[in-house]
Write an enzyme that holds these catalytic residues in place. Structure first.
Site, PDB file in Angstrom:
ATOM      1  N   ARG A  40       0.898  -1.232  -0.014  1.00 41.85           N
ATOM      2  CA  ARG A  40       0.039   0.137   0.026  1.00 41.85           C
ATOM      3  C   ARG A  40       0.882   1.289   0.013  1.00 41.85           C
ATOM      4  O   ARG A  40       0.544   2.333  -0.551  1.00 41.85           O
ATOM      5  CB  ARG A  40      -0.854   0.083   1.232  1.00 41.85           C
ATOM      6  CG  ARG A  40      -2.038  -1.021   1.036  1.00 41.85           C
ATOM      7  CD  ARG A  40      -2.940  -0.917   2.048  1.00 41.85           C
ATOM      8  NE  ARG A  40      -4.364  -1.566   1.666  1.00 41.85           N
ATOM      9  CZ  ARG A  40      -5.137  -2.174   2.620  1.00 41.85           C
ATOM     10  NH1 ARG A  40      -4.955  -2.026   3.995  1.00 41.85           N
ATOM     11  NH2 ARG A  40      -6.344  -2.668   2.098  1.00 41.85           N
ATOM     12  N   LYS A 202     -18.556 -16.332   1.867  1.00 38.80           N
ATOM     13  CA  LYS A 202     -20.150 -16.231   1.990  1.00 38.80           C
ATOM     14  C   LYS A 202     -20.604 -15.671   0.664  1.00 38.80           C
ATOM     15  O   LYS A 202     -20.158 -14.813   0.015  1.00 38.80           O
ATOM     16  CB  LYS A 202     -20.236 -14.940   2.995  1.00 38.80           C
ATOM     17  CG  LYS A 202     -19.927 -15.637   4.420  1.00 38.80           C
ATOM     18  CD  LYS A 202     -20.361 -14.303   5.277  1.00 38.80           C
ATOM     19  CE  LYS A 202     -20.069 -14.734   6.787  1.00 38.80           C
ATOM     20  NZ  LYS A 202     -20.103 -13.305   7.542  1.00 38.80           N
ATOM     21  N   GLY A 361      -8.894  -8.395  -1.507  1.00 34.28           N
ATOM     22  CA  GLY A 361      -9.009  -9.333  -0.693  1.00 34.28           C
ATOM     23  C   GLY A 361      -8.006 -10.368  -0.617  1.00 34.28           C
ATOM     24  O   GLY A 361      -6.805 -10.374  -0.792  1.00 34.28           O
ATOM     25  N   GLY A 384     -13.078  -4.294   0.924  1.00 39.13           N
ATOM     26  CA  GLY A 384     -14.511  -3.866   0.712  1.00 39.13           C
ATOM     27  C   GLY A 384     -14.605  -2.760  -0.388  1.00 39.13           C
ATOM     28  O   GLY A 384     -16.066  -3.068  -0.986  1.00 39.13           O
TER      29      GLY A 384
HETATM   30  P1  AMP Z   1     -13.876 -13.858   1.744  1.00 34.35           P
HETATM   31  O1  AMP Z   1     -13.504 -12.973   2.504  1.00 34.35           O
HETATM   32  O2  AMP Z   1     -15.461 -14.124   1.717  1.00 34.35           O
HETATM   33  O3  AMP Z   1     -13.250 -13.585   0.228  1.00 34.35           O
HETATM   34  O4  AMP Z   1     -13.289 -15.577   2.377  1.00 34.35           O
HETATM   35  C1  AMP Z   1     -12.206 -15.986   2.499  1.00 34.35           C
HETATM   36  C2  AMP Z   1     -12.060 -17.064   3.493  1.00 34.35           C
HETATM   37  O5  AMP Z   1     -12.823 -18.053   3.047  1.00 34.35           O
HETATM   38  C3  AMP Z   1     -10.592 -17.660   3.872  1.00 34.35           C
HETATM   39  O6  AMP Z   1     -10.318 -17.324   5.220  1.00 34.35           O
HETATM   40  C4  AMP Z   1     -10.927 -19.100   3.394  1.00 34.35           C
HETATM   41  O7  AMP Z   1     -10.363 -19.873   4.419  1.00 34.35           O
HETATM   42  C5  AMP Z   1     -12.482 -18.999   3.785  1.00 34.35           C
HETATM   43  N1  AMP Z   1     -13.140 -20.257   2.788  1.00 34.35           N
HETATM   44  C6  AMP Z   1     -12.874 -20.474   1.511  1.00 34.35           C
HETATM   45  N2  AMP Z   1     -13.314 -21.912   1.254  1.00 34.35           N
HETATM   46  C7  AMP Z   1     -13.690 -22.419   2.353  1.00 34.35           C
HETATM   47  C8  AMP Z   1     -14.247 -23.570   2.689  1.00 34.35           C
HETATM   48  N3  AMP Z   1     -14.699 -24.562   1.724  1.00 34.35           N
HETATM   49  N4  AMP Z   1     -14.455 -23.653   4.071  1.00 34.35           N
HETATM   50  C9  AMP Z   1     -14.319 -22.968   4.945  1.00 34.35           C
HETATM   51  N5  AMP Z   1     -13.672 -21.640   4.605  1.00 34.35           N
HETATM   52  C10 AMP Z   1     -13.513 -21.487   3.453  1.00 34.35           C
END
Ligand code: AMP
Length: 404
Positions: A40, A202, A361, A384
């Site tokens: 950054r 999510k 991210g 975000g």
């Molecule tokens: P995000 O911040 O929504 O992009 O999510 C990232 C996080 O999702 C990471 O810390 C991953 O470990 C988690 N993640 C991805 N796939 C899985 C999974 N199959 N089960 C649990 N966590 C997951």
């Protein structure tokens, strides 16, 4: 219309207050705080070099962490000032406040080409509240305001929004310009096929992006835990995989909308599963892969896309002319379940004929860890902010800067 940039405004001898995103990760080592990823800081160098060249008096302001109005050494920007001075090979003065007499006295003594970094804006609660008096205090030392903090532009805070309404001359910096160019202009009419790879935990975090991209994308490849919520929407069994049962309807609706618009949403055909994931120890017990199309058995959880899915997604990515990737394909923090994510990183990097955009991210971490950061067209510095921008939301920090 594009926004005014620092190329469009007079800078010589001006006191230029620049909002940057220096919210870098710090590690404590022998009682000192050390920056563990300086991306950054480095990303702001084109803006800083240009301001120096033009003979501006550069006053940098930023936030660090979430101190919620409390002064703590772990959220001080002092280490950033020290590191920035080393990178620029010139002094960077540090003021241990961001408003008030000390700041005003320091700025009054500045000469053209000088650089000052102010202390963490969030040592004042007024910053996040976008308090007008606080914004006016920030504005007291500025003839010109520049916003180069894309990562904070989705927040209407005093330093990202309020101050822009007070300082008469304002523009965006080169980093912000690049972010808006790639996440905005490049994706307005993307070269086809446009393949979007979405992963992460999510559906609820990414549904806005899916919705917005249904009008532009040809194919959306889904991975990560969000794939299991889609799985539930299709009546599949997902064992004890991470999912959002209350978002199954949202996933169903997205699938229906995609069908109506002729966009392919592709879900994993096989999954790496385990009975026990120990996130702390970074291990999974005896992983195995489901057969193509097979459900995930009770007591097991999905932690990565399987080998057939990897091959399928690699082919889709290889055939793309525009690629947008956001979110890991599995629990990539654990080596045994990082294969899918790193395979996607490799596939994106290998398609040199495409415009490839890493949308912030965890996918940024993955592409860097895989060593492919210089092989993609653009890596967003916003988390975000990138998601909100891709959703088509107005970012207050961008909206506050006039168009050309
Ligand atoms: P995000 O911040 O929504 O992009 O999510 C990232 C996080 O999702 C990471 O810390 C991953 O470990 C988690 N993640 C991805 N796939 C899985 C999974 N199959 N089960 C649990 N966590 C997951």
């Amino acid at each position: 219309m594009p926004k005014l940039t620092i190329k469009d405004i007079p800078l010589k001898d001006q006191r230029v207050l620049v909002r940057v995103d220096y919210n870098v990760p710090l590690d404590e080592k022998d009682g000192k705080f050390v920056i563990t990823d300086e991306t950054r800081i480095k990303e702001t160098l084109p803006t800083l070099d240009y301001l120096l060249e033009q003979g501006a008096k550069t006053i940098l302001c930023a936030h660090m962490g979430r101190p919620k109005g409390k002064r703590e050494p772990s959220t001080s920007l002092r280490p950033v000032a020290e590191r920035l001075a080393e990178i620029l090979k010139r002094p960077v003065a540090f003021v241990d406040d961001c408003i008030g007499e000390k700041v005003e006295a320091t700025v009054a003594a500045m000469k053209a080409g000088d650089i000052v970094l102010l202390e963490n804006l969030r040592y004042y609660n007024e910053e996040e509240k976008n308090n007008p008096e606080f914004a006016a205090k920030l504005a007291r030392v500025a003839d010109v305001y520049v916003n180069d903090a894309f990562g904070a532009a989705h927040r209407a805070h005093a330093s990202t929004e309020g101050v822009a309404h007070i300082v008469p001359t304002k523009a965006i910096g080169f980093l912000m310009e690049k972010e808006l160019q790639f996440l905005g202009e490049e994706l307005k009419a993307p070269a086809k096929p446009f393949v979007v790879v979405l992963g992460g935990a999510k559906v609820s975090d990414k549904i806005g992006v899916i919705d917005a991209l249904l009008d532009k994308a040809d194919t959306i490849l889904i991975g990560g835990a969000m794939a299991y919520t889609f799985g539930l929407a299709l009546g599949k069994k997902i064992g004890k995989s991470l999912s959002e049962p209350d978002k199954v309807d949202v996933a169903k609706e997205a699938l229906e909308k995609a069908k109506a618009k002729g966009v392919r949403i592709v879900l994993p055909v096989d999954t790496l599963i385990t009975e026990h994931l120990d996130f702390k120890a970074k291990t999974i017990s005896e992983p195995k892969t489901t057969a193509p199309g097979e459900d995930i058995p009770d007591g097991w959880e999905g932690v990565d896309i399987g080998p057939e899915t990897i091959e399928l997604y690699k082919k889709e990515v290889a055939a793309a002319k525009t690629i947008l990737w956001n979110g890991p394909m599995g629990v990539f923090e654990v080596k045994a379940s990082a294969t899918g994510t790193f395979a996607i990183a490799e596939a994106v990097a290998a398609n040199t004929g495409a415009v490839s955009i890493i949308g912030g991210g965890d996918s940024v971490k993955a592409i860097k860890r895989a060593g492919y950061a210089d092989k993609v067209s653009f890596i967003s510095t916003g988390g975000g902010a990138s998601l909100e921008f891709l959703e088509g939301k107005v970012l207050p920090g961008v909206a506050a800067i006039p168009e050309k």
